[in-house]
Structure formats: C-alpha cells, structure tokens
Design an enzyme around this catalytic site. Structure first.
Site, PDB file in Angstrom:
ATOM      1  N   HIS A 214       0.847  -1.201   0.000  1.00 30.11           N
ATOM      2  CA  HIS A 214       0.000   0.000   0.000  1.00 30.11           C
ATOM      3  C   HIS A 214       0.878   1.245   0.000  1.00 30.11           C
ATOM      4  O   HIS A 214       2.083   1.169   0.262  1.00 30.11           O
ATOM      5  CB  HIS A 214      -0.908   0.018   1.245  1.00 30.11           C
ATOM      6  CG  HIS A 214      -0.126   0.160   2.517  1.00 30.11           C
ATOM      7  ND1 HIS A 214       0.509  -0.903   3.125  1.00 30.11           N
ATOM      8  CD2 HIS A 214       0.178   1.243   3.286  1.00 30.11           C
ATOM      9  CE1 HIS A 214       1.145  -0.489   4.200  1.00 30.11           C
ATOM     10  NE2 HIS A 214       0.973   0.819   4.327  1.00 30.11           N
ATOM     11  N   ASP A 216       0.753   5.249   1.840  1.00 34.23           N
ATOM     12  CA  ASP A 216       0.105   5.777   3.040  1.00 34.23           C
ATOM     13  C   ASP A 216      -0.838   6.936   2.735  1.00 34.23           C
ATOM     14  O   ASP A 216      -0.537   7.811   1.915  1.00 34.23           O
ATOM     15  CB  ASP A 216       1.153   6.226   4.064  1.00 34.23           C
ATOM     16  CG  ASP A 216       1.797   5.039   4.769  1.00 34.23           C
ATOM     17  OD1 ASP A 216       1.314   3.902   4.616  1.00 34.23           O
ATOM     18  OD2 ASP A 216       2.792   5.261   5.490  1.00 34.23           O
ATOM     19  N   HIS A 270       4.767   0.096  -0.092  1.00 33.60           N
ATOM     20  CA  HIS A 270       5.534  -0.708   0.856  1.00 33.60           C
ATOM     21  C   HIS A 270       4.628  -1.806   1.400  1.00 33.60           C
ATOM     22  O   HIS A 270       3.402  -1.757   1.230  1.00 33.60           O
ATOM     23  CB  HIS A 270       6.133   0.167   1.963  1.00 33.60           C
ATOM     24  CG  HIS A 270       5.158   1.068   2.662  1.00 33.60           C
ATOM     25  ND1 HIS A 270       4.650   2.213   2.080  1.00 33.60           N
ATOM     26  CD2 HIS A 270       4.585   0.983   3.882  1.00 33.60           C
ATOM     27  CE1 HIS A 270       3.825   2.800   2.922  1.00 33.60           C
ATOM     28  NE2 HIS A 270       3.756   2.056   4.031  1.00 33.60           N
ATOM     29  N   ARG A 280       6.186  -9.192  15.645  1.00 32.37           N
ATOM     30  CA  ARG A 280       6.844  -7.920  15.354  1.00 32.37           C
ATOM     31  C   ARG A 280       5.874  -6.792  15.696  1.00 32.37           C
ATOM     32  O   ARG A 280       4.653  -6.955  15.527  1.00 32.37           O
ATOM     33  CB  ARG A 280       7.216  -7.864  13.864  1.00 32.37           C
ATOM     34  CG  ARG A 280       7.760  -6.529  13.392  1.00 32.37           C
ATOM     35  CD  ARG A 280       8.157  -6.603  11.916  1.00 32.37           C
ATOM     36  NE  ARG A 280       8.738  -5.337  11.485  1.00 32.37           N
ATOM     37  CZ  ARG A 280       8.044  -4.355  10.949  1.00 32.37           C
ATOM     38  NH1 ARG A 280       6.751  -4.467  10.751  1.00 32.37           N
ATOM     39  NH2 ARG A 280       8.654  -3.231  10.587  1.00 32.37           N
TER      40      ARG A 280
HETATM   41  C1  LIG Z   1      -7.019  -3.390   3.811  1.00 28.83           C
HETATM   42  C2  LIG Z   1      -6.393  -2.260   3.911  1.00 28.83           C
HETATM   43  C3  LIG Z   1      -6.515  -1.327   5.068  1.00 28.83           C
HETATM   44  C4  LIG Z   1      -5.618  -0.178   4.687  1.00 28.83           C
HETATM   45  C5  LIG Z   1      -5.766  -0.233   3.203  1.00 28.83           C
HETATM   46  C6  LIG Z   1      -5.531  -1.705   2.896  1.00 28.83           C
HETATM   47  O1  LIG Z   1      -5.871  -2.143   1.603  1.00 28.83           O
HETATM   48  C7  LIG Z   1      -4.072  -2.019   3.078  1.00 28.83           C
HETATM   49  C8  LIG Z   1      -3.346  -1.092   3.939  1.00 28.83           C
HETATM   50  C9  LIG Z   1      -4.153  -0.376   5.025  1.00 28.83           C
HETATM   51  C10 LIG Z   1      -3.623   1.047   5.219  1.00 28.83           C
HETATM   52  C11 LIG Z   1      -2.287   1.160   5.959  1.00 28.83           C
HETATM   53  C12 LIG Z   1      -1.948   2.638   6.058  1.00 28.83           C
HETATM   54  C13 LIG Z   1      -3.099   3.482   6.567  1.00 28.83           C
HETATM   55  O2  LIG Z   1      -3.282   3.207   7.921  1.00 28.83           O
HETATM   56  C14 LIG Z   1      -4.410   3.138   5.825  1.00 28.83           C
HETATM   57  C15 LIG Z   1      -5.525   4.097   6.235  1.00 28.83           C
HETATM   58  C16 LIG Z   1      -4.121   3.115   4.377  1.00 28.83           C
HETATM   59  O3  LIG Z   1      -4.279   3.993   3.602  1.00 28.83           O
HETATM   60  O4  LIG Z   1      -3.624   1.866   4.026  1.00 28.83           O
HETATM   61  C17 LIG Z   1      -4.716   1.685   6.015  1.00 28.83           C
HETATM   62  C18 LIG Z   1      -5.995   1.158   5.359  1.00 28.83           C
HETATM   63  C19 LIG Z   1      -7.079   1.022   6.389  1.00 28.83           C
HETATM   64  O5  LIG Z   1      -6.809   0.639   7.530  1.00 28.83           O
HETATM   65  O6  LIG Z   1      -8.239   1.258   6.023  1.00 28.83           O
HETATM   66  O1  LIG Z   2       5.034  -2.150  10.199  1.00 25.37           O
HETATM   67  C1  LIG Z   2       5.647  -1.539   9.333  1.00 25.37           C
HETATM   68  O2  LIG Z   2       6.877  -1.598   9.212  1.00 25.37           O
HETATM   69  C2  LIG Z   2       4.897  -0.693   8.323  1.00 25.37           C
HETATM   70  C3  LIG Z   2       3.525  -0.274   8.773  1.00 25.37           C
HETATM   71  C4  LIG Z   2       2.810   0.507   7.738  1.00 25.37           C
HETATM   72  O3  LIG Z   2       3.206   0.549   6.613  1.00 25.37           O
HETATM   73  C5  LIG Z   2       1.589   1.246   8.096  1.00 25.37           C
HETATM   74  O4  LIG Z   2       1.099   1.145   9.234  1.00 25.37           O
HETATM   75  O5  LIG Z   2       1.086   1.961   7.212  1.00 25.37           O
HETATM   76 FE   LIG Z   3       2.246   2.166   5.496  1.00 29.58          FE
END
Ligand SMILES: C=C1C[C@]23C[C@@]1(O)CC[C@H]2[C@@]12CC[C@H](O)[C@@](C)(C(=O)O1)[C@H]2[C@@H]3C(=O)O
Ligand SMILES: O=C(O)CCC(=O)C(=O)O
Ligand SMILES: [Fe+2]
Length: 334
Positions: A214, A216, A270, A280
């Site tokens: 994903h 951020d 990442h 972890r």
């Molecule tokens: C299932 C998912 C939740 C997430 C979007 C994703 O497809 C994969 C990554 C998750 C993440 C990680 C970073 C952020 O916290 C977040 C808001 C984002 O953009 O990608 C979360 C998403 C989430 O928790 O809704």
């Molecule tokens: O745990 C990690 O090293 C990355 C976590 C991450 O990418 C996130 O929380 O968006």
């Molecule tokens: Fe992230």
C-alpha cells in the site's frame, strides 16, 4: 485467555487466487537488505547554516529518490520509545473479544482492525492486528483500554518532529505561505496513530503478507519499528528489504505530499512480510490534514486533480469495502 485474532481460520477460507503481480516475489530469501538514507537531524539546530542546509538537502533528496528515509538525533528520547513499545505490548495482550469490541462493525470509534474483513482473496489479507486511533479520539481510546498517558505523550513529541520535516519539504517546493497552511490545516487532532502487531505466521502459509502492499494516506508518516525486520519497499520497480535501525525513526512520503508536490516527492508502495518464528511491532504516525482541506498541486500542469481529504478518505473506504484493496492516488489522476 486468548488474545490472538483468528487469522488462520479466515485466511484459509479465502481463495488463493488474484495475486497481483506487484506482490511478487513474496519469498524474501533472495532479496537484498538496504539501509535507508540516514539523516542526522542534530544538524538542524547546530547553529551552523551550512550544516542545516546540508541536512535539509539530504531530506529533500531522499524524499525525491526513495520516498523513505530514516532520522537519528530526532529529539524523541529512547525512554519514550521504550515506554510506547511496552504500552503497545500491553494493549495487544488484551483478550481478543475485548479488542474486537472496538472493531468498526461494533463501535462507532472503530479502533481495532485485524486481517481485512473486506478481503475477497488471500492477496488482500494482512496477517496482523492494529489499533488505528484518530488523535481526536485518543482520550476515548484511553478510557476504553484503561491505558496510560504514554500514547498522548508520544503524539505530542512526534507531531513536533514531523512538522519540522514537512516545512523543509514544502519550503523546497517554492510556494508561499506553506508554513501557515501546515500550521492551520495539519493539526495533531487531524492525525492518526496506528499501532501494528504482526503475530508469527506458519511458513506453510507462504502467500500471507504481514501488511499488504500500500501507499500511506497521509502527507508524511513517522514509523517506529522494533528490530525484527519485515518492512519492504518498491525501489526502481523491485521490492527491497529495509534493514531495521533501532536508533532511528523511519519517515516516508504519503499520498497527499505526492499530490501537493505534483509528483516531486514519491508516495512509495511498501508492505510487511511475515515471520514464521517471532512477533513484530511497529507504530505509525500519519500526519494528515483536517477533512475539509483541499489538496492542490503546487505546480502546473498537475498530475492529480484537486480533492479534499474527506473525498480521498471516502474513496479509499469505498474501494477497500468493495474490492478488498486500497487504490488511492490513481483514482485522482487528471
Ligand atoms: C485493507 C487495507 C486497510 C488499509 C488499506 C488496505 O488495503 C491495506 C493497507 C491499510 C492502510 C495502511 C496505512 C493506513 O493506515 C491506511 C488508512 C491506508 O491507507 O492503508 C490503512 C488502510 C485502512 O486501515 O483502512
Ligand atoms: O510495520 C511496518 O513496518 C509498516 C507499517 C505501515 O506501513 C503502516 O502502518 O502503514
Ligand atoms: Fe504504510
């Protein structure tokens, strides 16, 4: 008392199809481990203009080249980081049913997440659990979990740190009033703190990821990780492993800075790979604006159309709920 979410049960019931090509290879044995560009922030306040300029240049170069870098002498003391990690361990040690009561479907606050309840295949499933806390609701979070003030103390110091880095990056974009913009629009109460825990995952579940790939949803993210390793990022079209540095915090560019800087800084994909033996932990602080903030490119012609943060988050939620996956910035291409 069982603390573990039923990850295996749900993962094994999902179809193993639909593995996206960018997820390959998941086998880390052949991947090289890199140290991220390391920036010593001690030079920002050394009183020497040359040192300061050099430090700023390194931040800007890393944000353009890598989208990721690590910082030392960042001003957050070791004791604070250790305390935060201890608090995090305690929070995840609560019984699963107690954590699950804080999940989105059962509570309007929706702090707790695990796996990915919207996943339609194993490719969307994350072998992890998280507390995703809007800073505006941190006191509700504390009450619900009977937790200490450590999380709030950390938020206070990390928000000061990231504001400094944001100003340096914005300053380089050649726009006026960025300091006022950041101070007004990106306040701690519009940010998020996400605590992640990655339980050990049996090696036989070879297609499982700790956190699916994903970018951020933030301007910037500050990541604190333990020394286990597992973070990978896309560099020049290939996945690379990031070598953990226990003295450093990782900073990465999020989608909003990529759009604001018109692609100058990169919001890099990442993911986290699983570990067969040990758990972890990591903590991410997402530096985000208030919902009504308009994200507008700083130069023309712009790659992305203007959007509000609210619109961006709504689109992500819609995509995750309907496809199991975040799409993000490509939805806002002009
Ligand atoms: C299932 C998912 C939740 C997430 C979007 C994703 O497809 C994969 C990554 C998750 C993440 C990680 C970073 C952020 O916290 C977040 C808001 C984002 O953009 O990608 C979360 C998403 C989430 O928790 O809704
Ligand atoms: O745990 C990690 O090293 C990355 C976590 C991450 O990418 C996130 O929380 O968006
Ligand atoms: Fe992230």
């Amino acid at each position: 008392m069982d603390c573990e979410p039923p990850l295996a049960q749900v993962f094994l019931n999902l179809p193993a199809t639909n593995i996206e090509t960018d997820e390959q290879p998941i086998d880390v044995s052949g991947l090289k481990c890199y140290e991220l560009p390391l920036v010593d922030l001690g030079r920002l306040n050394s009183g020497h203009t040359m040192n300061r300029k050099e430090c700023e240049k390194e931040i800007i170069e890393a944000a353009k080249e890598w989208g990721f870098f690590q910082v030392v002498n960042h001003g957050i003391c070791k004791e604070m980081l250790v305390k935060l990690q201890e608090e995090q361990v305690k929070l995840f040690q609560q019984p699963f049913h107690k954590k699950a009561n804080q999940s989105r479907s059962n509570s309007p606050t929706g702090f707790y997440r695990w796996g990915n309840l919207a996943a339609t295949s194993r490719a969307h499933f994350s072998w992890s659990e998280a507390f995703h806390i809007p800073v505006s609701s941190v006191s509700d979070f504390r009450t619900l979990n009977h937790s200490s003030s450590t999380v709030e103390e950390y938020i206070e110091v990390v928000s000061e740190l990231i504001q400094i880095i944001a100003e340096i990056l914005a300053d380089n974009m050649g726009i006026c009033f960025h300091k006022t913009f950041l101070a007004e629009k990106v306040v701690p109460s519009s940010c998020y703190l996400r605590m992640n825990r990655y339980p050990p995952c049996p090696n036989s579940y070879s297609k499982a990821r700790g956190l699916v790939s994903h970018t951020d949803t933030s301007y910037l993210t500050v990541l604190q990780q333990d020394n286990i390793g597992g973070l990978q990022l896309m560099k020049d079209g290939a996945w690379i492993c990031v070598k953990p540095n226990p003295n450093a915090l990782v900073i990465n560019i999020g989608d909003l800075f990529e759009a604001w800087s018109n692609g100058l800084y990169k919001s890099v994909r990442h993911r986290v790979v699983t570990n067969g033996q040990v758990e972890r932990f990591s903590v991410a602080y997402f530096y985000c604006p208030t919902t009504e903030t308009v994200v507008r490119s700083c130069s023309q012609p712009s790659i992305y159309r203007d959007f509000t943060f609210e619109e961006f988050k709504r689109q992500i939620q819609f995509d995750v709920r309907s496809t199991g996956n975040k799409i993000g910035l490509p939805r806002f291409l002009r």
